[in-house]
Design an enzyme around this catalytic site. Sequence first.
Site, short mmCIF file in Angstrom:
data_model
loop_
_atom_site.label_atom_id
_atom_site.label_comp_id
_atom_site.label_asym_id
_atom_site.label_seq_id
_atom_site.Cartn_x
_atom_site.Cartn_y
_atom_site.Cartn_z
N TYR A 195 0.75 -0.95 0.23
CA TYR A 195 -0.23 0.03 0.25
C TYR A 195 1.23 1.49 -0.06
O TYR A 195 0.04 2.18 -0.88
CB TYR A 195 -0.78 0.46 0.94
CG TYR A 195 -1.74 1.53 1.33
CD1 TYR A 195 -2.56 1.45 0.75
CD2 TYR A 195 -1.53 2.42 2.26
CE1 TYR A 195 -3.66 2.69 0.94
CE2 TYR A 195 -1.30 3.86 1.99
CZ TYR A 195 -2.88 3.52 1.58
OH TYR A 195 -3.12 5.10 1.85
N ASP A 223 -8.39 -3.44 -1.29
CA ASP A 223 -9.42 -2.46 -1.63
C ASP A 223 -9.24 -1.50 -2.42
O ASP A 223 -9.73 -1.07 -3.32
CB ASP A 223 -10.06 -2.41 -0.32
CG ASP A 223 -9.56 -1.32 1.00
OD1 ASP A 223 -9.53 -0.18 0.79
OD2 ASP A 223 -8.60 -2.59 2.06
N LYS A 258 -11.09 -9.11 5.66
CA LYS A 258 -11.72 -7.62 6.17
C LYS A 258 -12.32 -7.09 4.99
O LYS A 258 -11.66 -6.70 3.35
CB LYS A 258 -10.72 -6.66 6.55
CG LYS A 258 -11.38 -5.44 6.85
CD LYS A 258 -9.97 -4.14 7.21
CE LYS A 258 -11.05 -3.04 7.57
NZ LYS A 258 -9.47 -2.54 7.10
#
Length: 524
Positions: free
Chosen positions: A268, A303, A375
Amino acid sequence: MALLDLDPRAVATARRLAERAAAPVIDLARRHTTVSLERATLRLAGITGADHTHRAGDVPWVNRVVDTVRAHCGLDHGAALPVFHALAEHGLGTLTDLAEATAAGQVQYRVPTGADAARAEGSARAAIARGLRAVDRNRADRDRLVADLGDPPRRPWLYLIVATGDIDEDVVQAANAARAGADVIAVIRSTGQSLLDYVPEGATHHGFAGTYATEENFRIMRAAMDEVSREVGRYIRVTNYASGLCMSEIAVLAGLRRLDMMLNDSMYGILFRDINPVRTFVDQRFSRQIHARAGIIINTGEDNYLTTDDAVDAAHTVTVSQLLNERFAHEAGLGDHLLGLGHAFEIDPALPDSFRLELAHALLARELFPDAPLKWMPPTKHMTGDVFNGYLLNGFFNLAGALTGQSILLVGMMTEAVATPFLSDRDLALRNVRHVLDAAGGLAEDFRPAPGGLIVKRAHQVLGEAVDLLARIADDGLLNAIAEGTFGLMKRPADQGRGADGVIAKAEGYRNPATDLLDTGGDQ
């Protein structure tokens, strides 16, 4: 029960390719250190506080010491031995005393040799072991509290964000959220903190779009949620962010203050904060070793790929990243029960069969990682500001989570795309989740996608595309894949990015008792 009839050979091939793709990066991480990793080591050894006299503002003592060690003798042998040798050489009692003397220009650091090196290493190991035992005690305390108070009565756990900028206001919001049904409280970090090469000290009251991650803020929120846990009769978990330039240090602080989950993705920071890839991979390995020791669940960030790329066309990149995150985590000692692998409900709702495609993607993740607390992230990209449509879309998201057995469900706000001035928005969001989960009940037991139907075919297609991409990455190298924009359309060359100057190749005589103890599980 498996619903997708995935080919076990394809699944095994995917994991084998992920292991091959990750291996050179793991080797690279083992051969390097970073300024953050060295600071994290000294934080485990007990250094705290800041120099409040500096004209440019407060400077954490750990930054002052590590920067000075680097200037005097480099960090290629690590910071621990020069620091503990200087502590003995100058007859100083604490690391804070050493830091103050360093700031005054009274200490000259050098890499000790012979008997001096052995004594310094022994002292460093003893101090770091005390820090790790504090982490161990916190893990035991969490286990005891969960046993006494109980976990939430059902899955998924409801994960709710607070983000006022003021830790005291965050506590008020978090307490009310827990009373309203939230199981996990996530304190969003202040905008831009991931790009700071230091961790602020003390309680903070001035963050922008979030609250600074500091040791004192961690302590305040954990203490408040312990009190609320006793009130509501279940253990409330606290989440923050072990990412950015100080990933290693924040992981240590989370372990020392008994946080329960940390956002900690292998890529990320590279992709979305332009942090140097090598620095990120070095720090993520150390931070995950700390999380494993502390029993902290990591949340990965797949995500985010779907906010910058198409959620259908790029679905296989999510699976590839999940498999890579799994491999990096396992190598660092994290078991499946601590892998909160991420994915999201981000397909354009106007696309025909969008809900069926979302179910396919969610079921694929669930069946590939059956023991991981996945998640599941709510829709964001297609939230338009129409709160009625947003509330409905979140209802679909909640239903998909119920049908596919997700573990951690981030509560989606119908006002995702606009300013959110009212706590009532969170209350309405929690009502939406509770209504859907209560109405669905055990509906997952009855949900069986048709063999050969769209859901099953789509899952097989995504897995096949993931295997193909992993094969290319294993052949060409993960760092090259990142540089080419494979994930989230972000191109990040390995020799560029923020914090590259904070990466140091280890010398043959590099010594770090923290990494030694974490590698071996020593002093538990």
